[in-house]
Design a protein around this motif. Structure first.
Motif, PDB file in Angstrom:
ATOM      1  N   PRO A 155     -35.128 -29.477 -58.310  1.00  0.00           N
ATOM      2  CA  PRO A 155     -35.650 -28.100 -58.176  1.00  0.00           C
ATOM      3  C   PRO A 155     -36.148 -27.527 -59.496  1.00  0.00           C
ATOM      4  N   ALA A 156     -35.443 -27.802 -60.591  1.00  0.00           N
ATOM      5  CA  ALA A 156     -35.882 -27.264 -61.892  1.00  0.00           C
ATOM      6  C   ALA A 156     -37.231 -27.843 -62.294  1.00  0.00           C
ATOM      7  N   ALA A 157     -37.387 -29.154 -62.148  1.00  0.00           N
ATOM      8  CA  ALA A 157     -38.633 -29.804 -62.581  1.00  0.00           C
ATOM      9  C   ALA A 157     -39.815 -29.417 -61.696  1.00  0.00           C
ATOM     10  N   PHE A 163     -26.981 -19.302 -54.497  1.00  0.00           N
ATOM     11  CA  PHE A 163     -27.642 -20.566 -54.791  1.00  0.00           C
ATOM     12  C   PHE A 163     -28.894 -20.366 -55.664  1.00  0.00           C
ATOM     13  N   GLY A 164     -29.009 -19.206 -56.297  1.00  0.00           N
ATOM     14  CA  GLY A 164     -30.155 -18.953 -57.179  1.00  0.00           C
ATOM     15  C   GLY A 164     -30.180 -19.942 -58.334  1.00  0.00           C
ATOM     16  N   TRP A 218     -29.334 -28.315 -53.391  1.00  0.00           N
ATOM     17  CA  TRP A 218     -28.702 -28.225 -54.707  1.00  0.00           C
ATOM     18  C   TRP A 218     -27.377 -27.476 -54.625  1.00  0.00           C
ATOM     19  N   ALA A 219     -26.652 -27.481 -55.748  1.00  0.00           N
ATOM     20  CA  ALA A 219     -25.300 -26.921 -55.814  1.00  0.00           C
ATOM     21  C   ALA A 219     -25.326 -25.392 -55.780  1.00  0.00           C
ATOM     22  N   LEU A 275     -40.396 -23.228 -52.816  1.00  0.00           N
ATOM     23  CA  LEU A 275     -39.338 -24.207 -53.094  1.00  0.00           C
ATOM     24  C   LEU A 275     -38.093 -23.702 -52.375  1.00  0.00           C
ATOM     25  N   SER A 276     -37.684 -24.411 -51.324  1.00  0.00           N
ATOM     26  CA  SER A 276     -36.556 -23.923 -50.523  1.00  0.00           C
ATOM     27  C   SER A 276     -35.322 -24.791 -50.652  1.00  0.00           C
ATOM     28  N   TRP A 277     -34.191 -24.127 -50.796  1.00  0.00           N
ATOM     29  CA  TRP A 277     -32.891 -24.795 -50.694  1.00  0.00           C
ATOM     30  C   TRP A 277     -32.719 -25.305 -49.263  1.00  0.00           C
ATOM     31  N   ALA A 278     -32.036 -26.426 -49.123  1.00  0.00           N
ATOM     32  CA  ALA A 278     -31.678 -26.921 -47.787  1.00  0.00           C
ATOM     33  C   ALA A 278     -30.239 -27.410 -47.827  1.00  0.00           C
ATOM     34  N   TYR A 279     -29.653 -27.477 -46.645  1.00  0.00           N
ATOM     35  CA  TYR A 279     -28.249 -27.869 -46.533  1.00  0.00           C
ATOM     36  C   TYR A 279     -28.051 -29.345 -46.876  1.00  0.00           C
TER      37      TYR A 279
END
Ligand code: CP
Length: 333
Positions: free
Chosen positions: A185-187, A207-208, A249-250, A171-175
């Motif tokens: 992301p949580a679900a 961003f964790g 995400w934030a 599961l990767s963060w993106a800009y």
């Protein structure tokens, strides 16, 4: 099942039964199953997939639906307890939700995070306040930190495409130019953990995902025999990965501080997924995203339009799994 607010409320066996029902309804139509039943849909935030797929699903099962988007043809709705209503909102949810619930057999509510107060968002303060206003069957259409219908659709998509139940799921963060909520992301993290996968959350420092979200996923992984960890090293995280699930995400290190969030993310525009991200991944590694997605900001055209992308399959499965949810809630079988 009376309510679908969180996949964690169901347990693994009930989720598997829902997925089996979704597959059954997908392949064998039951156009009269919910004849005479009405679904109310209250959207406090915009939608394309959730709105259209719930209306389509209800129609395919012989029922009908109505949609309320406050401020767009209906009164703006106040949700805060004790608010002095001298602004734009003419109606309070304390009246509005019981009225809507009295017209239908089940209600769906979308109420995003405030994005201001992490503790309040983690506690689902707004959604829970609204949910307490009715005892009708209720569906979470996306709340501050949950999106169970998206998670269910994504699980079915992984099953449909025979993605190994123990494979690596990144599961990767993106800009994104703005801080987006933590709901997807949580679900999705919880879903992949409950499926028993080897889950890695790939994100820049700051961003964790909050500890309660990570802890919930670790508990699900322990039940299912999977694992959950974090990384900020793209090549290491993606080594051998079967799935790259991309989401924006934030910045959680400064949640609610828009200026600091903007400062942090300004340096992270290279977190736009391109083909070279997959260098260490399994050759068959899939690309997932819940949509909507900003092309060439979060994910490059070549990846979204390429053979790895299964975003359309995910979006289609919103319809199939939600038909199963509606069937369970309104038929009770
Ligand atoms: N993925 C998702 O929930 O899409 P919408 O916001 O368009 O409903």
């Amino acid at each position: 099942m009376r309510r679908l607010l969180d996949l964690a409320d169901l347990g693994r066996e009930e989720v598997l039964a829902l997925l089996a029902l979704a597959a059954r309804l997908q392949h064998k139509a039951e156009p009269q199953a919910l004849a005479g039943k009405i679904l109310g849909l209250l959207f406090l935030n915009p939608s394309l997939r959730t709105l259209a797929s719930f209306q389509a699903g209800m129609a395919r099962l012989g029922g009908s639906s109505f949609v309320i988007t406050p401020g767009q043809g209906t009164w703006q709705l106040e949700t805060r307890a004790g608010a002095v209503m001298d602004g734009a909102a003419a109606e309070h949810a304390r009246e509005g939700i019981p009225v809507l619930a009295s017209y239908c057999d089940a209600l769906g509510i979308r109420a995003f995070a405030s994005g201001q107060d992490l503790a309040a968002d983690l506690a689902e303060t707004t959604f829970n306040t609204l949910a307490a206003l009715t005892d009708k069957p209720l569906i979470n259409l996306e709340s501050a930190v949950n999106h169970p219908c998206q998670a269910l659709a994504d699980w079915k998509t992984l099953d449909d495409l025979a993605v190994a139940p123990t494979g690596r799921f990144v599961l990767s963060w993106a800009y994104h130019p703005r801080p987006l909520p933590l709901a997807v992301p949580a679900a999705v993290l919880h879903m992949a953990a409950l499926r028993g996968m080897d889950v890695v959350v790939l994100r820049p420092d700051g961003f964790g995902l909050p500890e309660p979200i990570m802890a919930k996923a670790r508990r699900a992984a322990a039940l299912a025999g999977g694992s959950v960890r974090e990384s900020n090293d793209r090549r290491e995280a993606l080594a051998g990965a079967q799935v790259l699930y991309v989401k924006e995400w934030a910045a959680t290190a400064c949640y609610g501080d828009a200026a600091e969030d903007a400062r942090r993310r300004a340096a992270l525009t290279d977190w736009c997924v391109r083909e070279d991200w997959f260098e260490t991944a399994a050759p068959e590694c899939r690309l997932m995203h819940c949509l909507p997605v900003r092309r060439n900001v979060a994910i490059a055209d070549a990846v979204l339009d390429g053979p790895r992308s299964i975003v359309q399959h995910e979006a289609y499965n919103r319809l199939t799994v939600q038909m199963a949810v509606l069937y369970r809630l309104l038929k009770g079988l």
